[in-house]
Design a protein around this motif. Structure first.
Motif, PDB file in Angstrom:
ATOM      1  N   GLY A  60      25.513  66.026  52.740  1.00  0.00           N
ATOM      2  CA  GLY A  60      25.373  64.619  53.063  1.00  0.00           C
ATOM      3  C   GLY A  60      26.173  63.728  52.120  1.00  0.00           C
ATOM      4  O   GLY A  60      26.515  64.104  50.997  1.00  0.00           O
ATOM      5  N   MET A  61      26.451  62.523  52.608  1.00  0.00           N
ATOM      6  CA  MET A  61      27.246  61.587  51.818  1.00  0.00           C
ATOM      7  C   MET A  61      26.482  61.085  50.598  1.00  0.00           C
ATOM      8  O   MET A  61      27.074  60.849  49.530  1.00  0.00           O
ATOM      9  N   LYS A  62      25.167  60.921  50.712  1.00  0.00           N
ATOM     10  CA  LYS A  62      24.389  60.448  49.560  1.00  0.00           C
ATOM     11  C   LYS A  62      24.450  61.436  48.411  1.00  0.00           C
ATOM     12  O   LYS A  62      24.516  61.044  47.235  1.00  0.00           O
ATOM     13  N   SER A  63      24.432  62.726  48.741  1.00  0.00           N
ATOM     14  CA  SER A  63      24.550  63.736  47.700  1.00  0.00           C
ATOM     15  C   SER A  63      25.908  63.651  47.011  1.00  0.00           C
ATOM     16  O   SER A  63      26.015  63.789  45.784  1.00  0.00           O
ATOM     17  N   PHE A  64      26.958  63.378  47.793  1.00  0.00           N
ATOM     18  CA  PHE A  64      28.305  63.260  47.238  1.00  0.00           C
ATOM     19  C   PHE A  64      28.408  62.072  46.281  1.00  0.00           C
ATOM     20  O   PHE A  64      28.904  62.210  45.156  1.00  0.00           O
ATOM     21  N   THR A  65      27.947  60.907  46.699  1.00  0.00           N
ATOM     22  CA  THR A  65      28.058  59.730  45.831  1.00  0.00           C
ATOM     23  C   THR A  65      27.144  59.845  44.614  1.00  0.00           C
ATOM     24  O   THR A  65      27.459  59.323  43.545  1.00  0.00           O
ATOM     25  N   LYS A  66      26.010  60.533  44.766  1.00  0.00           N
ATOM     26  CA  LYS A  66      25.142  60.746  43.604  1.00  0.00           C
ATOM     27  C   LYS A  66      25.837  61.624  42.570  1.00  0.00           C
ATOM     28  O   LYS A  66      25.762  61.372  41.360  1.00  0.00           O
ATOM     29  N   ALA A  67      26.542  62.651  43.060  1.00  0.00           N
ATOM     30  CA  ALA A  67      27.286  63.505  42.133  1.00  0.00           C
ATOM     31  C   ALA A  67      28.370  62.708  41.411  1.00  0.00           C
ATOM     32  O   ALA A  67      28.599  62.900  40.207  1.00  0.00           O
TER      33      ALA A  67
ATOM     34  N   ASP B 192      24.111  52.228  52.101  1.00  0.00           N
ATOM     35  CA  ASP B 192      23.060  53.250  52.095  1.00  0.00           C
ATOM     36  C   ASP B 192      23.596  54.576  51.564  1.00  0.00           C
ATOM     37  O   ASP B 192      22.881  55.314  50.870  1.00  0.00           O
ATOM     38  N   TRP B 193      24.852  54.874  51.853  1.00  0.00           N
ATOM     39  CA  TRP B 193      25.458  56.100  51.346  1.00  0.00           C
ATOM     40  C   TRP B 193      25.720  56.049  49.845  1.00  0.00           C
ATOM     41  O   TRP B 193      25.907  57.085  49.217  1.00  0.00           O
ATOM     42  N   GLY B 194      25.837  54.832  49.278  1.00  0.00           N
ATOM     43  CA  GLY B 194      26.060  54.718  47.834  1.00  0.00           C
ATOM     44  C   GLY B 194      27.404  54.157  47.428  1.00  0.00           C
ATOM     45  O   GLY B 194      27.814  54.308  46.272  1.00  0.00           O
ATOM     46  N   PHE B 195      28.089  53.473  48.335  1.00  0.00           N
ATOM     47  CA  PHE B 195      29.401  52.896  48.036  1.00  0.00           C
ATOM     48  C   PHE B 195      29.266  51.399  47.738  1.00  0.00           C
ATOM     49  O   PHE B 195      28.377  50.724  48.263  1.00  0.00           O
ATOM     50  N   ASP B 196      30.200  50.883  46.925  1.00  0.00           N
ATOM     51  CA  ASP B 196      30.203  49.437  46.657  1.00  0.00           C
ATOM     52  C   ASP B 196      31.612  48.859  46.605  1.00  0.00           C
ATOM     53  O   ASP B 196      31.812  47.718  46.184  1.00  0.00           O
ATOM     54  N   TYR B 197      32.607  49.649  47.020  1.00  0.00           N
ATOM     55  CA  TYR B 197      34.006  49.220  47.019  1.00  0.00           C
ATOM     56  C   TYR B 197      34.579  49.634  48.367  1.00  0.00           C
ATOM     57  O   TYR B 197      34.396  50.786  48.796  1.00  0.00           O
ATOM     58  N   LEU B 198      35.266  48.726  49.051  1.00  0.00           N
ATOM     59  CA  LEU B 198      35.747  48.994  50.405  1.00  0.00           C
ATOM     60  C   LEU B 198      37.243  48.716  50.509  1.00  0.00           C
ATOM     61  O   LEU B 198      37.690  47.591  50.285  1.00  0.00           O
ATOM     62  N   LYS B 199      38.009  49.750  50.851  1.00  0.00           N
ATOM     63  CA  LYS B 199      39.412  49.587  51.235  1.00  0.00           C
ATOM     64  C   LYS B 199      39.446  49.370  52.740  1.00  0.00           C
ATOM     65  O   LYS B 199      38.945  50.198  53.499  1.00  0.00           O
TER      66      LYS B 199
END
Length: 435
Positions: free
Chosen positions: A92-99, A137-144
């Motif tokens: 999952g994406m949340k696991s990726f951003t947490k890592a 929700d996935w854990g991102f705060d920067y958007l290209k």
């Protein structure tokens, strides 16, 4: 004329929404696209993140890990939401951003102001708010935010600016509703409609042209354009000259052929022009020389100057007459202010070793009639004191980056006026001094 007036007012409302405090300084980090394009897994990306930690890049300030295109399924789910690709992100994406967060990185993600991204995945046109919620929700705060596969003009009736305003408004509304820090927005408009004029109204950075390529002709062409628009950069507002291609680009794009001196010039120009510095090269396989270039603390501290937001700008073209448009030979003599001294960058755009000279007073930031201490930001040495002018020998496509600090009045006995002012120099009675 009324419809145009109303449209302008609507745009102005959206334009102020992103004056929100994020992205004061140029972003530093890593971007996945030029290495992998669409061919990657979460484990491979985390290998790059760990390499950045192990090799001192995170400590040097590269703290944004930017996930570019191709991370999702080709279609939205039944609820209209973007879904991460389970083959690329099996946990999952949340696991990726947490890592990533556990390693010390902020997470950035990519989307598009059209129906589809440039690689054909779901774009955010018509889904701005819900996609932003998914990204958060996935854990991102920067958007290209890219500009491919845009709806026809008779559908949007907005042009590029208006399509970007949609996401700007979604960012503002979400921040106000949730009382959270707004997303940082990087516009990827490619320079079609001169975003260096209006981009600061919407995002913290804006692309000024097409995709970078890891060879000198591409870098020189970008710097040629930069020669004319450097003054657009300031705090919260940065010309984005695309990724850093200092080392091996991996399997995503053709291998680079930059020499060591060309790579130094590339990094120096991007940093002193205060472009976002998002590495597009393989850091797990990077050479010691590549890491040394990317972690030059003296150059990076100008990029990240907390008190001076302006970019350096040309004071003389050198190879060409001033203001010559030449993609092979951009401006060579650049200067600007900083918290640490007056910045000079001299760039040899020729494919031959050259002696390059300039008068100190050609820089607007220099005080005429003063001597200056010289600090070399590549050798990290104090190189004595200069008065009025300097001569530097540079290798083919090489660069020097200097900091000059005041060393007191220049010695007595020199002509009364520096060369740049001599033609209009006058005594109190209006007479011209004898040199």
């Amino acid at each position: 004329m009324l419809p145009f007036l109303v449209l302008g007012l609507l745009y102005a409302g959206g334009a102020t929404a992103l004056d929100n405090g994020v992205g004061k300084l140029p972003a530093l980090g890593f971007n996945t696209w030029n290495i992998y394009q669409c061919d990657y897994t979460a484990d491979e990306l985390l290998q790059q993140a760990r390499a950045m930690v192990d090799r001192g890049l995170l400590e040097a300030g590269y703290n944004i890990f930017m996930l570019d295109d191709c991370y999702s399924l080709r279609e939205r789910n039944a609820q209209g939401r973007i879904v991460e690709d389970p083959k690329k992100f099996p946990h999952g994406m949340k696991s990726f951003t947490k890592a990533l967060a556990d390693l010390g990185f902020r997470a950035g993600i990519y989307s598009d102001a059209g129906y589809r991204t440039c690689a054909g995945y779901p774009g955010s046109y018509g889904h701005e708010s819900e996609d932003l919620e998914t990204f958060a929700d996935w854990g991102f705060d920067y958007l290209k935010y890219d500009n491919c596969n845009i709806p026809p003009d008779n559908v949007t009736q907005e042009n590029v600016y208006g399509r970007y305003v949609r996401m700007v408004d979604a960012i503002r509304d979400r921040a106000e509703k949730t009382k959270t820090r707004p997303f940082q927005l990087a516009l990827c408009e490619w320079g079609w409609q001169q975003p260096w004029i209006w981009g600061h109204r919407l995002g913290q950075s804006w692309r000024t042209g097409g995709d970078i390529r890891p060879w000198w002709s591409a870098l020189a062409s970008i710097l040629n354009q930069a020669s004319f628009i450097a003054s657009a950069t300031n705090f919260y507002a940065h010309n984005d000259f695309d990724m850093l291609e200092v080392g091996n680009t991996g399997r995503g794009t053709p291998p680079g052929n930059l020499t060591y001196d060309e790579a130094k010039s590339h990094f120096t120009a991007w940093a002193l022009l205060k472009s976002p510095l998002l590495i597009g090269s393989d850091m797990a396989a990077a050479s010691k020389e590549t890491i040394e270039i990317l972690t030059n603390k003296d150059v990076l501290k100008i990029s990240q100057d907390p008190n001076v937001g302006e970019s350096i700008a040309p004071f003389r073209w050198g190879y060409n007459r001033d203001y010559t448009w030449d993609p092979a030979h951009p401006a060579e003599y650049w200067t600007g202010n900083s918290s640490y001294g007056v910045v000079f960058m001299v760039l040899n755009t020729a494919n031959a070793r050259r002696e390059m000279s300039f008068d100190l007073a050609e820089s607007w930031a220099i005080r005429a009639g003063r001597a200056y201490n010289v600090y070399d930001m590549w050798s990290h040495t104090n190189n004595g004191t200069v008065v009025r002018n300097m001569t530097i020998t540079l290798p083919p496509r090489g660069v020097t980056a200097l900091l000059l600090t005041d060393a007191g009045p220049e010695p007595a006995g020199l002509p009364p006026c520096a060369a740049q002012a001599a033609s209009q120099c006058a005594l109190p009675d209006g007479s011209r001094p004898r040199s």
